[in-house]
Design an enzyme around this catalytic site. Structure first.
Site, PDB file in Angstrom:
ATOM      1  N   GLY B 147       0.826  -1.195   0.000  1.00 18.05           N
ATOM      2  CA  GLY B 147       0.000   0.000   0.000  1.00 18.05           C
ATOM      3  C   GLY B 147       0.862   1.246   0.000  1.00 18.05           C
ATOM      4  N   CYS B 148       0.263   2.359  -0.400  1.00 20.37           N
ATOM      5  CA  CYS B 148       1.030   3.609  -0.494  1.00 20.37           C
ATOM      6  C   CYS B 148       1.440   4.104   0.883  1.00 20.37           C
ATOM      7  CB  CYS B 148       0.248   4.663  -1.257  1.00 20.37           C
ATOM      8  SG  CYS B 148      -1.478   4.847  -0.767  1.00 20.37           S
ATOM      9  N   TYR B 149       0.496   4.129   1.830  1.00 23.83           N
ATOM     10  CA  TYR B 149       0.842   4.591   3.175  1.00 23.83           C
ATOM     11  C   TYR B 149       1.898   3.686   3.814  1.00 23.83           C
ATOM     12  CZ  TYR B 149      -3.095   7.920   3.093  1.00 23.83           C
ATOM     13  OH  TYR B 149      -3.947   8.948   2.800  1.00 23.83           O
TER      14      TYR B 149
END
Lengths: 344, 344, 344, 344
Positions: B147-149
């Protein structure tokens, strides 16, 4: 009608003061000053304000201050203190929007900003966070308008610390501001192409609003409080959000904190606990004197997450200054400040 | 040239994969699928990509997968797992950009997303954070793109926890993302007039990237780590900043942490410690596979402040997927990923 | 590998040249100069470009020009002419991105910009609009890179006037540009809070790109052509749209004009007639050397509406300069310029 | 206090009506309706308006209209006509913000929108451009609020055509609008990532505001007038600029046109000729009922360039509706509309 003067009216807080005061039913702007625009009509500086028939004058001579009975000073710090001293000497009241009188103790000021140019006046100033210090503001001749970050941080935290609902240690304040907070001066940082599609922190671990925040949280606690505070620059013109992480006292839940806020701010027209499951958005308070706050439990992390939004130029500066003016003059606090947010 | 297929190519991560892979010297896009655009040329979906002569096809029949040798799946979670299973059954490799294979333990997945549709495949997947798991990725047939986070959070934290420079307790991750992270679907939240001049947190204390972050920090620590994670929506298209607050171990300073990063990421081309006093800005990594990080001491608050920026659609999704492709195929990791950020 | 030097590399067109040339397979940047940043690493000026190991030098001494074999000059006008003269004296080739050599006739230059500092060099320069003047560019030692507005205007209009499909009288060019066209200098106009949520024309009836446009349309016509040209400032960083109104010759329809474009630009890789019913959007060409154009009949108004989009910093400046470099060096025109637009 | 109802209050023009009317000294909002939000408090739709204690109701039964004495209808076209008919049948006055009553001749309406659902009512409606039709508006029971593009175009052109200062043939209107003009509905076009950093024309040669503009310019001329009108979508929330190209009559100069405007709009509080050399900027009229206009000679092109800015949601919709309400009720025209633009 009170004759009001705005000293240093060519910046963004000046423009916002003019917008609000020109529609204020008990104020009349009789004086605006700006070194850069002396003798020029307001519209040369702000064409948006062309319906107002105002001309910039100078304030280098004390006689300038005869032109009004109440003053807002919106000058850079240090420059402000000097002008405030001259206005007070004329027996007139001032709300100062600079940082110069935000600390009653000149030593605290010195630690953040350097030697104070008028330490004698520091103790005369009242900190203009009306939701907490209204009584003192009513009787003041000099009110120091709070910084934008302190406003957004102290409002949600003060009642929770005072009521002992959260630990005063380990508070993290992660704040985000629109670009107007940097002022109207043209800089590399505020260039459209540098700020647009860009996101960053600044003055990390060193912003001078941190001691201002700590000073008032310490009053709530009755003991020294230290916080970690980080400001960020957001690609938008107006708006400020503080996301705050704190450790709740054992058993304290969202409902307890919301209740504490509602009790503390009972009858205060400009503070609102977000209704239902609404998450505060800076757009909700654009152009208004409002502060909207919310809190969520985060038990897995042993924290609560507090969110607080204001308009940095309005409640964070100019509308708050008018709120203080209203109190100092004995007017209803909401006079001239009742409009809704521009939506969208 | 490896024949690559992009399943679910009409979303933003699909467009970014097409942009990168169409210029990749060792890949040829032979298949793009989208239920919504079947039979239509790519330019009807993305006029910006009109120079590419591609037509959307369907992937409902397994024969579709004969059209390529390597696959990127960019479908909603659950939908993705089903397609991945079918591709693997054909003996072909996959980088999956959904959340479906980010947990090796189906129970962990279930806690965040609900029952896993293919629990048998979970353990086969390798977590595609190449700066930490490159060796496993090289041998994998199924890589779960992070995921990006988590990408923006794990990259700076993993080495510091592993080296014992910061406490693993009490970590606060305050993350900010551009709107493209919400996907291309038209919603109230992503309406221009709602997102512009607006700033807010979302999914407070409940975002499903938190357990993903914790899972890998726990590996670094060798014990369970919990964090407080809050995502925010920023009025910009691309970019992600995580501002992280942690308690340093006694005596640990910025220089120690920067040294740990430089050692851990030695030879890793896409992680950079910000030079000099530069504060990481999302604009610095726009459209690239880079992560820039920095740290500042905050002794008065007993914390350090860590900042980490990525492009959420690039290193946070599609360029990271291509980086994983490069490793899985034995190519140099930077193949097709060497371009500089669009500036300004 | 050709050693290339960028003179005046600290502005936005300089940064864009660096981005493109650093990935160019046949160029090596061996020299970047900037008076302001002499001796400083590139990242102090552009942290986004920190992966490139470049240091600014000075160009006040002619020996500076020994450091490269081909030059891009990106200086303010007048300053550029002087440097170009010195480079040419060294027997080296130049693409000049200023306005200094865009008119072969010093009198035309004088009318728009004032007396030319090197009138002798004006006739040596070739106008670098490669889609029209490729043959001359190939043999040139000095190419004047076109202005952004002229590029977006001449490309759609030249073939239509040349083919006699539209009247050359009464052409209206309503152009809109992102803020980066104003350069990196910090000004009131480019302040984020002034340009954001703002829209206006500027230099109405007086912009110096009008004669540049007219000069080349006159060549197409074989007679003097005058246009009405109005530039506008749009709240976005990159992108330029020209909406053009013209009177079609009797019986001429959209299909005739599209056909004329396709024939004139046959084999030209960077000009595209918008496919289907697509309306050109500046986002479609972001960061690329492409120009997308379209036309619609407007019989009720006796006009046709032509739309043309480019990226003002790319095809409107730096990528066009690299296209000219490619032609001057005998490389394939698309070398280093084949990437797709960053989407979204 | 007049009890006012807003039918279709959940869209952007509804929100703007609520903002203005809630602060109007002679109006009290007693009814807001929305099919989607029936029974829900206003803040669920617009948290920004949470200080207002309003709840959405339904308007499917005619008894709903007993709740107010004056109505604003802000529904999609066709839906609006049906509701307006029901309100008028109750003997109450209406300002309709849809397109349904902007043509007195049902045939004109049909040409642009299709068959009119209530052709009998068309002739009863007065076109609500108060600067031109104030007398008729004062006595009207049904006022058709003008479209935003027509407002920005007719205001500058009407007096010039009427006074015979410009040719009525060959007028080009190049208009630019912020995204809020597209309404609150979530669409691909209004997705933040599609509209941000994007610029394009739309509905080229086919927008339905063109006949509305032509209808009123024809009245000024006393003969049929046709224009070329092109709308554009600009990456900003509010604001509209029309850049207009016209052929001046022989000898006519800027001063003549400014004089004609000043005479025609004498005593009209909301139209302003830009002072000095100011170029109208949409930011100057944000949130206000003002229209600022300017003109420049362009003799080399045989044209004049006229610029006119409004806020599309305010003077282009909701504040103009309140202006009409003021006139219909016999109030001073500026009641509730005197505030200055939010700056910046």
């Amino acid at each position: 009608m009170v004759k009001v003067g705005i000293i240093g009216a060519s910046g963004y807080t000046g423009a916002e003061l003019i917008r609000i005061l020109s529609a204020h039913p008990k104020a009349e702007i009789t004086l605006i000053t700006s070194r850069q625009y002396v003798g020029k009509p307001l519209w040369e500086c702000y064409p948006a304000l062309s319906p107002l028939n105002l001309v910039f004058s100078d304030h280098s001579d004390d006689s300038a201050f005869d032109g009004a009975d109440f003053f807002f000073t919106a000058l850079p710090h240090e420059a402000s203190a000097e002008v405030v001293a001259r206005i007070l000497a004329k027996g007139k009241k001032v709300v100062d929007l600079s940082a110069d009188f935000r600390f009653n103790d000149p030593e605290e000021y010195k630690a953040a900003y350097g030697p104070h140019p008028h330490p004698d006046l520091c103790r005369k100033a009242v900190y203009g966070l009306a939701e907490i210090y209204a009584d003192q503001i009513r009787g003041a001749i000099l009110v120091a308008n709070p910084g934008c970050y302190p406003t957004s941080s102290i409002l949600p935290l003060y009642p929770l610390i005072k009521a002992g609902l959260i630990e005063a240690e380990g508070i993290i304040i992660d704040s985000k501001s629109g670009v107007s907070g940097a002022g109207r001066g043209a800089t590399q940082t505020t260039h459209y192409c540098e700020a647009n599609e860009s996101l960053k922190a600044y003055k990390v671990a060193s912003h001078r609003h941190a001691p201002e925040i700590e000073s008032h949280l310490s009053k709530a606690k009755g003991a020294s409080v230290k916080v970690a505070f980080t400001p960020h620059l957001i690609p938008m013109t107006r708006g400020m959000l503080s996301t705050i992480y704190a450790v709740p006292k054992a058993g304290v839940k969202r409902a307890d904190m919301e209740k504490a806020w509602r009790e503390f701010y009972k009858g205060r027209p400009f503070v609102e606990v977000a209704p239902g499951e609404v998450i505060p958005d800076t757009a909700f308070v654009r152009g208004t004197n409002r502060c909207m706050m919310a809190v969520r439990d985060y038990p897995a992390a042993g924290r609560v997450v507090i969110m607080s939004v204001i308009d940095n130029l309005a409640k964070g500066a100019s509308t708050q200054a008018v709120q203080n003016f209203n109190l100092m003059m004995g007017f209803d606090e909401t006079t001239g400040l009742a409009g809704q947010a521009l939506t969208p």
